[in-house]
Design a protein around this motif. Sequence first.
Motif, PDB file in Angstrom:
ATOM      1  N   THR A 169       0.855  -1.271   0.012  1.00 22.28           N
ATOM      2  CA  THR A 169      -0.020  -0.008  -0.133  1.00 22.28           C
ATOM      3  C   THR A 169       0.898   1.272   0.027  1.00 22.28           C
ATOM      4  O   THR A 169       0.459   2.157  -0.615  1.00 22.28           O
ATOM      5  CB  THR A 169      -0.860   0.203   1.290  1.00 22.28           C
ATOM      6  OG1 THR A 169      -1.589  -1.212   1.439  1.00 22.28           O
ATOM      7  CG2 THR A 169      -1.699   1.208   1.227  1.00 22.28           C
ATOM      8  N   ALA A 170       2.064   1.341   0.770  1.00 18.73           N
ATOM      9  CA  ALA A 170       2.873   2.178   0.638  1.00 18.73           C
ATOM     10  C   ALA A 170       3.395   2.571  -0.386  1.00 18.73           C
ATOM     11  O   ALA A 170       3.774   3.578  -1.062  1.00 18.73           O
ATOM     12  CB  ALA A 170       3.708   2.214   1.780  1.00 18.73           C
ATOM     13  N   ILE A 171       4.007   1.475  -1.038  1.00 17.21           N
ATOM     14  CA  ILE A 171       4.444   1.609  -2.398  1.00 17.21           C
ATOM     15  C   ILE A 171       3.506   2.415  -3.555  1.00 17.21           C
ATOM     16  O   ILE A 171       3.827   3.032  -4.302  1.00 17.21           O
ATOM     17  CB  ILE A 171       5.121   0.298  -2.827  1.00 17.21           C
ATOM     18  CG1 ILE A 171       6.515  -0.001  -1.965  1.00 17.21           C
ATOM     19  CG2 ILE A 171       5.688   0.381  -4.537  1.00 17.21           C
ATOM     20  CD1 ILE A 171       6.562  -1.498  -2.440  1.00 17.21           C
ATOM     21  N   LYS A 172       2.482   1.664  -3.410  1.00 19.57           N
ATOM     22  CA  LYS A 172       1.414   2.239  -4.394  1.00 19.57           C
ATOM     23  C   LYS A 172       1.036   3.738  -4.263  1.00 19.57           C
ATOM     24  O   LYS A 172       1.101   4.472  -5.208  1.00 19.57           O
ATOM     25  CB  LYS A 172       0.124   1.395  -4.496  1.00 19.57           C
ATOM     26  CG  LYS A 172      -0.805   1.743  -5.335  1.00 19.57           C
ATOM     27  CD  LYS A 172      -2.144   0.705  -5.235  1.00 19.57           C
ATOM     28  CE  LYS A 172      -3.150   0.848  -6.397  1.00 19.57           C
ATOM     29  NZ  LYS A 172      -4.077   0.098  -6.329  1.00 19.57           N
ATOM     30  N   THR A 173       1.038   4.095  -2.826  1.00 16.33           N
ATOM     31  CA  THR A 173       0.854   5.493  -2.831  1.00 16.33           C
ATOM     32  C   THR A 173       1.798   6.350  -3.104  1.00 16.33           C
ATOM     33  O   THR A 173       1.761   7.328  -3.645  1.00 16.33           O
ATOM     34  CB  THR A 173       0.624   5.686  -1.361  1.00 16.33           C
ATOM     35  OG1 THR A 173      -0.590   4.830  -0.744  1.00 16.33           O
ATOM     36  CG2 THR A 173       0.377   6.894  -0.873  1.00 16.33           C
TER      37      THR A 173
END
Length: 303
Positions: A169-173
Amino acid sequence: MIVFEGVVKRFGATEALRGATFTVPKGVVAGLLGPNGAGKTTTLKISAGLLRRDEGRVSVLGLDPWEQGEELRERVGVLHEKPAYPPDVPAKVLLRHLARIRGLTWEDALRAAKLAGVERYLEHTPSSLSRGYLQRLGLAIALLGEPELLLLDEPTANLDPSARREVLTAIKTLGEEMGATVVISSHVIPEMEQVCSYAVVISGGVIAAQGSIADLATVLGAEVEFLVSSRNPRRLASLLIADDCVRGVEVDGERVVVRASSRMRQRVEALLEEARANGLAAGWEIRSRSLGEVYERAVQASR
Protein backbone atom coordinates in the motif's frame (compact mmCIF):
# COMPACT_ATOMS: atom_id res chain seq x y z
CA MET A 1 15.15 6.29 -17.50
CA ILE A 2 16.99 2.93 -17.27
CA VAL A 3 18.68 1.38 -20.29
CA PHE A 4 20.65 -1.90 -20.32
CA GLU A 5 22.28 -3.00 -23.56
CA GLY A 6 24.02 -6.38 -23.75
CA VAL A 7 25.01 -6.31 -20.08
CA VAL A 8 27.09 -9.19 -18.75
CA LYS A 9 28.07 -9.68 -15.11
CA ARG A 10 30.20 -12.58 -13.92
CA PHE A 11 30.97 -13.85 -10.43
CA GLY A 12 33.85 -16.21 -11.04
CA ALA A 13 32.67 -18.85 -13.49
CA THR A 14 29.01 -17.92 -12.98
CA GLU A 15 27.30 -15.48 -15.33
CA ALA A 16 24.62 -13.68 -13.32
CA LEU A 17 23.61 -11.57 -16.33
CA ARG A 18 24.01 -12.86 -19.87
CA GLY A 19 23.58 -10.06 -22.37
CA ALA A 20 20.70 -8.38 -20.53
CA THR A 21 18.96 -5.77 -22.68
CA PHE A 22 15.90 -3.81 -21.52
CA THR A 23 14.52 -0.34 -20.83
CA VAL A 24 12.33 1.08 -18.07
CA PRO A 25 10.55 4.29 -19.16
CA LYS A 26 10.00 7.32 -16.96
CA GLY A 27 7.01 7.44 -14.63
CA VAL A 28 6.10 3.75 -14.42
CA VAL A 29 5.96 1.36 -11.49
CA ALA A 30 7.95 -1.51 -12.99
CA GLY A 31 8.25 -5.04 -11.70
CA LEU A 32 11.63 -6.72 -12.19
CA LEU A 33 10.27 -10.24 -12.04
CA GLY A 34 11.99 -13.59 -11.87
CA PRO A 35 12.70 -16.60 -9.66
CA ASN A 36 15.36 -16.55 -6.97
CA GLY A 37 18.81 -16.46 -8.56
CA ALA A 38 17.53 -14.98 -11.83
CA GLY A 39 19.76 -11.88 -11.61
CA LYS A 40 17.33 -9.35 -10.13
CA THR A 41 19.51 -8.09 -7.28
CA THR A 42 22.56 -7.94 -9.56
CA THR A 43 20.55 -5.82 -12.01
CA LEU A 44 19.47 -3.37 -9.29
CA LYS A 45 22.98 -3.06 -7.86
CA ILE A 46 24.41 -2.33 -11.30
CA SER A 47 21.63 0.24 -11.81
CA ALA A 48 22.60 1.98 -8.56
CA GLY A 49 26.31 1.93 -9.35
CA LEU A 50 27.09 -0.53 -6.56
CA LEU A 51 28.36 -3.24 -8.92
CA ARG A 52 30.47 -2.87 -12.05
CA ARG A 53 29.27 -4.61 -15.18
CA ASP A 54 31.77 -6.72 -17.12
CA GLU A 55 30.36 -6.00 -20.57
CA GLY A 56 27.65 -3.88 -22.18
CA ARG A 57 26.26 -0.39 -21.65
CA VAL A 58 24.09 0.96 -18.83
CA SER A 59 22.42 4.36 -18.59
CA VAL A 60 20.32 5.46 -15.61
CA LEU A 61 18.86 8.98 -15.66
CA GLY A 62 21.25 9.64 -18.52
CA LEU A 63 24.30 8.75 -16.40
CA ASP A 64 26.72 5.82 -16.32
CA PRO A 65 26.07 4.28 -12.87
CA TRP A 66 29.66 3.15 -12.34
CA GLU A 67 31.50 6.15 -13.76
CA GLN A 68 29.06 8.74 -12.37
CA GLY A 69 27.78 6.85 -9.34
CA GLU A 70 28.07 9.65 -6.80
CA GLU A 71 26.06 12.05 -8.95
CA LEU A 72 23.51 9.34 -9.74
CA ARG A 73 22.91 8.33 -6.12
CA GLU A 74 21.91 11.89 -5.28
CA ARG A 75 18.89 11.29 -7.52
CA VAL A 76 18.13 7.64 -6.72
CA GLY A 77 16.69 6.00 -3.62
CA VAL A 78 17.51 2.35 -2.84
CA LEU A 79 15.92 -0.16 -0.49
CA HIS A 80 18.10 -3.24 -0.21
CA GLU A 81 16.67 -6.71 0.34
CA LYS A 82 18.18 -7.11 3.81
CA PRO A 83 18.92 -3.62 5.19
CA ALA A 84 20.70 -3.36 8.54
CA TYR A 85 20.14 -0.49 10.98
CA PRO A 86 21.63 0.31 14.40
CA PRO A 87 19.18 -1.63 16.61
CA ASP A 88 19.00 0.83 19.52
CA VAL A 89 19.10 4.20 17.72
CA PRO A 90 15.65 5.84 17.47
CA ALA A 91 14.34 6.10 13.92
CA LYS A 92 14.15 9.89 14.33
CA VAL A 93 17.86 10.13 15.12
CA LEU A 94 18.77 7.80 12.26
CA LEU A 95 16.70 9.72 9.72
CA ARG A 96 18.05 13.10 10.89
CA HIS A 97 21.63 11.84 10.65
CA LEU A 98 21.17 10.42 7.14
CA ALA A 99 19.40 13.61 6.04
CA ARG A 100 22.33 15.74 7.26
CA ILE A 101 24.80 13.56 5.35
CA ARG A 102 22.85 14.37 2.20
CA GLY A 103 22.64 18.06 3.02
CA LEU A 104 18.94 17.88 3.86
CA THR A 105 16.93 19.37 6.72
CA TRP A 106 14.83 17.71 9.40
CA GLU A 107 11.75 18.91 7.51
CA ASP A 108 12.97 16.92 4.50
CA ALA A 109 13.41 13.84 6.67
CA LEU A 110 9.97 14.28 8.23
CA ARG A 111 8.37 14.53 4.78
CA ALA A 112 10.04 11.26 3.77
CA ALA A 113 8.75 9.62 6.96
CA LYS A 114 5.22 10.83 6.23
CA LEU A 115 5.36 9.60 2.64
CA ALA A 116 6.46 6.17 3.87
CA GLY A 117 3.81 6.12 6.60
CA VAL A 118 6.25 5.76 9.49
CA GLU A 119 5.98 9.23 11.08
CA ARG A 120 4.12 7.91 14.16
CA TYR A 121 6.98 5.56 14.99
CA LEU A 122 9.96 7.91 14.85
CA GLU A 123 10.62 7.57 18.59
CA HIS A 124 10.90 3.79 18.24
CA THR A 125 14.18 1.97 17.70
CA PRO A 126 14.57 -0.42 14.75
CA SER A 127 14.70 -3.37 17.15
CA SER A 128 11.23 -2.46 18.47
CA LEU A 129 9.55 -2.03 15.07
CA SER A 130 7.47 -4.72 13.38
CA ARG A 131 8.86 -6.10 10.12
CA GLY A 132 6.34 -4.07 8.15
CA TYR A 133 7.30 -0.79 9.80
CA LEU A 134 10.98 -1.65 9.57
CA GLN A 135 10.48 -1.82 5.78
CA ARG A 136 8.59 1.47 5.93
CA LEU A 137 11.61 2.97 7.70
CA GLY A 138 13.75 1.66 4.84
CA LEU A 139 11.37 3.32 2.39
CA ALA A 140 11.66 6.60 4.28
CA ILE A 141 15.45 6.43 4.04
CA ALA A 142 15.21 5.67 0.32
CA LEU A 143 12.88 8.67 -0.11
CA LEU A 144 15.23 11.23 1.42
CA GLY A 145 15.63 14.04 -1.05
CA GLU A 146 12.56 12.92 -3.06
CA PRO A 147 14.51 10.87 -5.64
CA GLU A 148 13.50 10.62 -9.29
CA LEU A 149 14.01 6.86 -9.22
CA LEU A 150 13.33 4.26 -6.53
CA LEU A 151 15.00 0.83 -6.64
CA LEU A 152 13.32 -1.61 -4.23
CA ASP A 153 14.84 -5.07 -3.84
CA GLU A 154 12.28 -7.66 -2.64
CA PRO A 155 10.54 -5.12 -0.36
CA THR A 156 8.02 -7.67 0.97
CA ALA A 157 10.49 -10.51 1.56
CA ASN A 158 10.11 -12.33 4.89
CA LEU A 159 7.04 -10.31 5.89
CA ASP A 160 3.78 -11.73 7.21
CA PRO A 161 0.63 -11.17 5.09
CA SER A 162 -0.44 -8.09 7.06
CA ALA A 163 2.99 -6.46 6.77
CA ARG A 164 3.10 -7.30 3.05
CA ARG A 165 -0.17 -5.45 2.53
CA GLU A 166 1.14 -2.45 4.49
CA VAL A 167 4.30 -2.18 2.42
CA LEU A 168 2.52 -2.68 -0.92
CA THR A 169 0.00 0.00 0.00
CA ALA A 170 2.84 2.38 0.85
CA ILE A 171 4.61 1.66 -2.46
CA LYS A 172 1.43 2.17 -4.47
CA THR A 173 0.79 5.48 -2.71
CA LEU A 174 4.35 6.63 -3.36
CA GLY A 175 4.03 5.94 -7.07
CA GLU A 176 0.82 7.94 -7.21
CA GLU A 177 1.83 10.88 -5.01
CA MET A 178 5.47 11.41 -6.00
CA GLY A 179 5.31 10.63 -9.69
CA ALA A 180 8.69 8.93 -9.35
CA THR A 181 9.76 5.95 -11.42
CA VAL A 182 9.76 2.83 -9.22
CA VAL A 183 11.47 -0.50 -9.95
CA ILE A 184 10.53 -3.38 -7.65
CA SER A 185 12.30 -6.72 -7.82
CA SER A 186 10.21 -9.69 -6.73
CA HIS A 187 9.43 -13.35 -7.32
CA VAL A 188 5.95 -13.01 -5.76
CA ILE A 189 3.95 -12.27 -8.89
CA PRO A 190 0.40 -11.85 -7.46
CA GLU A 191 1.64 -9.03 -5.20
CA MET A 192 3.26 -7.18 -8.07
CA GLU A 193 0.03 -7.33 -10.04
CA GLN A 194 -1.43 -4.94 -7.46
CA VAL A 195 1.11 -2.17 -8.07
CA CYS A 196 2.92 -2.60 -11.40
CA SER A 197 2.03 -1.13 -14.78
CA TYR A 198 5.23 -2.32 -16.49
CA ALA A 199 7.28 -5.50 -16.25
CA VAL A 200 10.75 -6.77 -17.03
CA VAL A 201 10.88 -10.56 -16.76
CA ILE A 202 14.32 -12.08 -16.15
CA SER A 203 15.20 -15.76 -16.09
CA GLY A 204 18.68 -17.24 -15.79
CA GLY A 205 20.31 -13.85 -16.34
CA VAL A 206 18.45 -13.32 -19.63
CA ILE A 207 15.61 -10.88 -20.23
CA ALA A 208 12.59 -12.98 -21.21
CA ALA A 209 10.14 -10.12 -21.83
CA GLN A 210 9.61 -6.43 -21.19
CA GLY A 211 6.87 -3.86 -21.70
CA SER A 212 3.60 -2.59 -20.29
CA ILE A 213 1.39 -5.29 -18.79
CA ALA A 214 -1.22 -4.66 -21.47
CA ASP A 215 1.28 -4.95 -24.34
CA LEU A 216 2.89 -8.08 -22.91
CA ALA A 217 -0.50 -9.69 -22.44
CA THR A 218 -1.28 -9.09 -26.10
CA VAL A 219 2.10 -10.22 -27.43
CA LEU A 220 2.18 -13.36 -25.29
CA GLY A 221 -1.47 -14.23 -25.77
CA ALA A 222 -2.34 -13.99 -22.08
CA GLU A 223 -5.96 -13.92 -21.07
CA VAL A 224 -8.07 -10.76 -20.80
CA GLU A 225 -11.49 -10.30 -19.19
CA PHE A 226 -14.33 -8.06 -20.33
CA LEU A 227 -16.94 -6.99 -17.80
CA VAL A 228 -20.10 -6.40 -19.86
CA SER A 229 -23.30 -4.76 -18.61
CA SER A 230 -26.48 -6.22 -20.08
CA ARG A 231 -30.25 -6.18 -19.55
CA ASN A 232 -30.37 -9.77 -20.76
CA PRO A 233 -27.10 -11.30 -19.56
CA ARG A 234 -28.03 -14.95 -20.15
CA ARG A 235 -28.96 -14.36 -23.77
CA LEU A 236 -25.77 -12.33 -24.28
CA ALA A 237 -23.69 -15.09 -22.68
CA SER A 238 -25.23 -17.70 -25.01
CA LEU A 239 -24.45 -15.53 -28.02
CA LEU A 240 -20.83 -14.90 -27.03
CA ILE A 241 -19.86 -18.44 -26.03
CA ALA A 242 -20.88 -19.65 -29.49
CA ASP A 243 -17.95 -17.74 -31.02
CA ASP A 244 -14.60 -19.55 -31.00
CA CYS A 245 -12.71 -16.35 -30.05
CA VAL A 246 -14.28 -16.51 -26.58
CA ARG A 247 -12.69 -18.86 -24.05
CA GLY A 248 -15.44 -18.63 -21.45
CA VAL A 249 -18.33 -16.60 -20.06
CA GLU A 250 -19.88 -16.21 -16.63
CA VAL A 251 -23.12 -14.47 -15.70
CA ASP A 252 -22.73 -12.24 -12.64
CA GLY A 253 -26.03 -10.51 -11.89
CA GLU A 254 -26.67 -8.06 -14.71
CA ARG A 255 -23.15 -8.46 -16.02
CA VAL A 256 -21.37 -11.00 -18.16
CA VAL A 257 -17.68 -11.76 -17.58
CA VAL A 258 -16.07 -12.69 -20.90
CA ARG A 259 -12.65 -14.37 -21.03
CA ALA A 260 -10.54 -14.38 -24.18
CA SER A 261 -6.95 -14.35 -25.37
CA SER A 262 -5.57 -10.82 -25.62
CA ARG A 263 -4.85 -11.59 -29.25
CA MET A 264 -8.60 -11.93 -29.77
CA ARG A 265 -9.40 -8.58 -28.15
CA GLN A 266 -10.45 -6.84 -31.37
CA ARG A 267 -12.70 -9.74 -32.38
CA VAL A 268 -14.39 -9.76 -28.98
CA GLU A 269 -14.86 -6.00 -29.09
CA ALA A 270 -16.46 -6.35 -32.55
CA LEU A 271 -18.87 -8.93 -31.09
CA LEU A 272 -19.70 -6.61 -28.22
CA GLU A 273 -20.28 -3.67 -30.57
CA GLU A 274 -22.73 -5.81 -32.52
CA ALA A 275 -24.43 -6.86 -29.29
CA ARG A 276 -24.69 -3.23 -28.24
CA ALA A 277 -26.28 -2.31 -31.59
CA ASN A 278 -28.84 -5.08 -30.95
CA GLY A 279 -29.55 -3.83 -27.43
CA LEU A 280 -27.90 -6.79 -25.67
CA ALA A 281 -24.81 -4.98 -24.33
CA ALA A 282 -24.97 -1.62 -22.58
CA GLY A 283 -21.20 -1.16 -22.19
CA TRP A 284 -18.06 -2.91 -21.01
CA GLU A 285 -14.65 -2.50 -19.47
CA ILE A 286 -11.51 -4.58 -19.36
CA ARG A 287 -11.18 -5.77 -15.82
CA SER A 288 -7.84 -7.55 -15.70
CA ARG A 289 -4.86 -8.87 -17.50
CA SER A 290 -3.08 -11.48 -15.43
CA LEU A 291 0.52 -10.57 -14.68
CA GLY A 292 1.00 -14.12 -13.42
CA GLU A 293 0.04 -15.56 -16.80
CA VAL A 294 2.23 -13.02 -18.61
CA TYR A 295 5.15 -14.03 -16.40
CA GLU A 296 4.68 -17.75 -16.92
CA ARG A 297 4.37 -17.39 -20.68
CA ALA A 298 7.43 -15.14 -20.90
CA VAL A 299 9.60 -17.57 -18.93
CA GLN A 300 8.38 -20.55 -20.98
CA ALA A 301 9.07 -18.71 -24.25
CA SER A 302 12.64 -17.94 -23.16
CA ARG A 303 13.55 -21.59 -22.55
